[in-house]
Enzyme design. Structure first.
Site, PDB file in Angstrom:
ATOM      1  CD  GLU A   1      13.920 -14.599 -62.861  1.00  0.00           C
ATOM      2  OE1 GLU A   1      13.972 -13.793 -63.804  1.00  0.00           O
ATOM      3  OE2 GLU A   1      14.694 -14.564 -61.892  1.00  0.00           O
TER       4      GLU A   1
ATOM      5  CB  SER B   1      13.525 -10.356 -62.233  1.00  0.00           C
ATOM      6  OG  SER B   1      14.647  -9.518 -62.277  1.00  0.00           O
TER       7      SER B   1
ATOM      8  NE  ARG C   1      17.870 -14.879 -64.783  1.00  0.00           N
ATOM      9  CZ  ARG C   1      18.962 -14.672 -65.544  1.00  0.00           C
ATOM     10  NH1 ARG C   1      19.521 -15.661 -66.232  1.00  0.00           N
ATOM     11  NH2 ARG C   1      19.526 -13.500 -65.581  1.00  0.00           N
TER      12      ARG C   1
HETATM   13  C1  LIG Z   1      16.732  -9.005 -54.417  1.00  0.00           C
HETATM   14  C2  LIG Z   1      16.834 -10.219 -55.304  1.00  0.00           C
HETATM   15  C3  LIG Z   1      17.660 -10.168 -56.424  1.00  0.00           C
HETATM   16  C4  LIG Z   1      17.780 -11.278 -57.265  1.00  0.00           C
HETATM   17  N1  LIG Z   1      18.611 -11.199 -58.337  1.00  0.00           N
HETATM   18  C5  LIG Z   1      18.760 -12.255 -59.159  1.00  0.00           C
HETATM   19  C6  LIG Z   1      19.642 -12.194 -60.288  1.00  0.00           C
HETATM   20  O1  LIG Z   1      20.298 -11.201 -60.524  1.00  0.00           O
HETATM   21  N2  LIG Z   1      19.741 -13.290 -61.077  1.00  0.00           N
HETATM   22  C7  LIG Z   1      19.042 -14.438 -60.837  1.00  0.00           C
HETATM   23  O2  LIG Z   1      19.191 -15.396 -61.613  1.00  0.00           O
HETATM   24  N3  LIG Z   1      18.221 -14.541 -59.779  1.00  0.00           N
HETATM   25  C8  LIG Z   1      18.055 -13.477 -58.938  1.00  0.00           C
HETATM   26  N4  LIG Z   1      17.199 -13.558 -57.864  1.00  0.00           N
HETATM   27  C9  LIG Z   1      16.425 -14.793 -57.646  1.00  0.00           C
HETATM   28  C10 LIG Z   1      17.077 -15.787 -56.647  1.00  0.00           C
HETATM   29  O3  LIG Z   1      18.037 -15.151 -55.862  1.00  0.00           O
HETATM   30  C11 LIG Z   1      17.733 -16.967 -57.358  1.00  0.00           C
HETATM   31  O4  LIG Z   1      16.792 -17.625 -58.175  1.00  0.00           O
HETATM   32  C12 LIG Z   1      18.309 -17.988 -56.365  1.00  0.00           C
HETATM   33  O5  LIG Z   1      19.036 -18.975 -57.065  1.00  0.00           O
HETATM   34  C13 LIG Z   1      17.241 -18.656 -55.516  1.00  0.00           C
HETATM   35  O6  LIG Z   1      17.916 -19.389 -54.506  1.00  0.00           O
HETATM   36  P1  LIG Z   1      17.165 -19.859 -53.194  1.00  0.00           P
HETATM   37  O7  LIG Z   1      18.095 -20.733 -52.448  1.00  0.00           O
HETATM   38  O8  LIG Z   1      16.632 -18.694 -52.469  1.00  0.00           O
HETATM   39  O9  LIG Z   1      15.987 -20.710 -53.829  1.00  0.00           O
HETATM   40  P2  LIG Z   1      14.511 -20.909 -53.243  1.00  0.00           P
HETATM   41  O10 LIG Z   1      13.734 -19.668 -53.442  1.00  0.00           O
HETATM   42  O11 LIG Z   1      14.583 -21.482 -51.880  1.00  0.00           O
HETATM   43  O12 LIG Z   1      13.969 -22.006 -54.253  1.00  0.00           O
HETATM   44  C14 LIG Z   1      13.749 -21.689 -55.615  1.00  0.00           C
HETATM   45  C15 LIG Z   1      13.294 -22.959 -56.355  1.00  0.00           C
HETATM   46  O13 LIG Z   1      14.345 -23.903 -56.381  1.00  0.00           O
HETATM   47  C16 LIG Z   1      13.986 -25.108 -55.699  1.00  0.00           C
HETATM   48  N5  LIG Z   1      15.177 -25.506 -54.933  1.00  0.00           N
HETATM   49  C17 LIG Z   1      15.828 -24.755 -54.005  1.00  0.00           C
HETATM   50  N6  LIG Z   1      16.909 -25.421 -53.559  1.00  0.00           N
HETATM   51  C18 LIG Z   1      16.945 -26.605 -54.218  1.00  0.00           C
HETATM   52  C19 LIG Z   1      17.810 -27.740 -54.172  1.00  0.00           C
HETATM   53  N7  LIG Z   1      18.878 -27.785 -53.360  1.00  0.00           N
HETATM   54  N8  LIG Z   1      17.534 -28.794 -54.973  1.00  0.00           N
HETATM   55  C20 LIG Z   1      16.451 -28.781 -55.792  1.00  0.00           C
HETATM   56  N9  LIG Z   1      15.581 -27.745 -55.859  1.00  0.00           N
HETATM   57  C21 LIG Z   1      15.830 -26.668 -55.082  1.00  0.00           C
HETATM   58  C22 LIG Z   1      12.802 -24.726 -54.829  1.00  0.00           C
HETATM   59  O14 LIG Z   1      11.962 -25.846 -54.576  1.00  0.00           O
HETATM   60  C23 LIG Z   1      12.133 -23.662 -55.671  1.00  0.00           C
HETATM   61  O15 LIG Z   1      11.338 -24.250 -56.677  1.00  0.00           O
HETATM   62  C24 LIG Z   1      17.067 -12.459 -56.993  1.00  0.00           C
HETATM   63  C25 LIG Z   1      16.230 -12.506 -55.845  1.00  0.00           C
HETATM   64  C26 LIG Z   1      16.122 -11.393 -55.007  1.00  0.00           C
HETATM   65  C27 LIG Z   1      15.259 -11.480 -53.802  1.00  0.00           C
END
Ligand SMILES: Cc1cc2nc3c(=O)[nH]c(=O)nc-3n(C[C@H](O)[C@H](O)[C@H](O)COP(=O)(O)OP(=O)(O)OC[C@H]3O[C@@H](n4cnc5c(N)ncnc54)[C@H](O)[C@@H]3O)c2cc1C
Length: 344
Positions: A337, A240, A164
């Site tokens: 996380e 998480s 992570r």
């Molecule tokens: C129900 C649920 C289940 C989940 N299960 C998992 C799992 O099994 N495994 C896991 O690893 N994660 C899990 N997650 C966490 C999440 O889905 C991941 O971390 C995902 O990659 C976040 O993507 P996002 O586009 O929503 O990022 P955001 O929440 O929009 O951003 C997260 C971070 O990344 C940065 N960021 C976003 N996009 C970019 C970009 N293009 N370039 C540079 N920086 C960027 C943002 O500034 C922020 O700091 C879960 C979340 C939820 C709600």
């Protein structure tokens, strides 16, 4: 160019926290991104890159500009009898990409089915689930350096992927806008089924007449996840909230005196083990607790939830109280996380 002012971010984060950003832009091309970041009124204000908002906690209004990654496109750039390389735009929805690959019968990311969020955010914390991590299929990514507008390709080694974690959560935090990711998928997939309830769920699907395939494995993962995790559309959450801690064996041995069956996983370093944060939090009595508008999910103590109109600060405070109680009971410092915006 669509630049909006004083925008509510409630629909843009899966916790459903109602905060505002001073400015908000939907980014659909590199050209447009450069125009925005060098605009006179915007060039010196804080910038936040946003994908699906599924790994973020806003603890107050964002005094700056939110850059929403809305770049789309999946391109096949290389094909051999064994594998395919895909160039995927960062604004693609991660699960849509998984489904695209499942339909083509290209293996590698089916265990990462139903993880919310965008492709561009996947490398940030090296998303992982059910024994697979993004780094297992990752070739490279393309990113734009926000302070200078320069483009750079990062190899797998340069991303410094870890559990992570990556360089984009550490020394390069907030510096690069990831606009494209290159992944390698397998035409003769290897099924990764040794984790959690996968084998049991697969067996049920096979009994119901389904063949063992990438699609069936993806279906099994979706079933398991839907039963275990809250749907953010129904109850606000960010998955998480804490990482599973890696601790010295001496700490495990101390816990085993009271809890001989504490689950634990070996690490490369034989002197350390990984412990499930959910187990630690549960043993401190937090599972399913409701504290005002917040709480932990009744099926999974690691997931903090918004029961209604919680503020980001309320959720942050709950996370702090949980951290302290785990520290007190087990002498283990949990690490968040989720990316907390506005507390540091
Ligand atoms: C129900 C649920 C289940 C989940 N299960 C998992 C799992 O099994 N495994 C896991 O690893 N994660 C899990 N997650 C966490 C999440 O889905 C991941 O971390 C995902 O990659 C976040 O993507 P996002 O586009 O929503 O990022 P955001 O929440 O929009 O951003 C997260 C971070 O990344 C940065 N960021 C976003 N996009 C970019 C970009 N293009 N370039 C540079 N920086 C960027 C943002 O500034 C922020 O700091 C879960 C979340 C939820 C709600």
């Amino acid at each position: 160019m669509l630049l909006q002012k004083s925008i509510s971010l409630q629909a843009y984060n899966t916790f459903g926290i109602d905060v505002e950003a001073n400015y908000f832009a939907n980014i659909t091309s590199i050209h447009q991104l450069r125009q925005i970041i060098f605009k006179e009124e915007l060039k010196d204000i804080p910038k936040l890159i946003l994908g699906g908002g599924s790994n973020i906690l806003f603890t107050g209004n964002f005094e700056g500009i939110v850059l929403l990654n809305a770049m789309k496109g999946i391109t096949l750039i290389r094909e051999t009898p064994q594998e395919v390389w895909l160039q995927v735009a960062g604004g693609e929805v991660w699960h849509d990409l998984v489904q695209y690959c499942v339909q083509k019968n290209w293996g590698g990311i089916e265990n990462l089915s139903l993880i919310p969020g965008s492709v561009g955010a996947a490398p940030i914390q090296n998303i992982g689930a059910y024994g697979v991590e993004l780094k297992d299929v990752f070739i490279s990514l393309d990113a734009l350096h926000l302070p200078t507008g320069q483009l750079r390709t990062f190899s797998k080694e340069e991303c410094q992927f870890d559990y992570r974690n990556s360089i984009f959560k550490q020394s390069l935090k907030g510096q690069y806008f990831i606009y494209s990711v290159c992944l390698c998928l397998q035409k003769q997939p290897v099924f990764n089924t040794n984790y959690g309830a996968i084998q049991q769920t697969l067996a049920q699907l096979e009994q119901a007449g389904k063949e063992r395939s990438i699609a069936t494995l993806s279906e099994a993962i979706c079933q398991i996840r839907s039963q275990k995790l809250p749907d953010p559309k129904v109850i606000g959450n960010s998955g998480s909230f804490f990482k599973n801690p890696e601790v010295p064996r001496s700490i495990l041995e101390a816990i085993q005196k009271n809890y001989p069956k504490v689950p634990n996983y070996p690490l490369k370093d034989p002197n350390k083990v990984k412990l499930p944060a959910a187990w630690l939090i549960e043993k401190c009595g937090w599972k399913g607790k409701v504290i005002g508008n917040t709480g932990t999910y009744h099926k999974q103590a690691l997931v903090l939830v918004n029961h209604g109109n919680a503020t980001g600060k309320e959720i942050y405070n709950l996370s702090e109280t949980i951290l302290q109680s785990v520290k007190k009971q087990f002498d283990i410092e949990l690490e968040r996380e989720v990316n907390v915006i506005g507390m540091n």
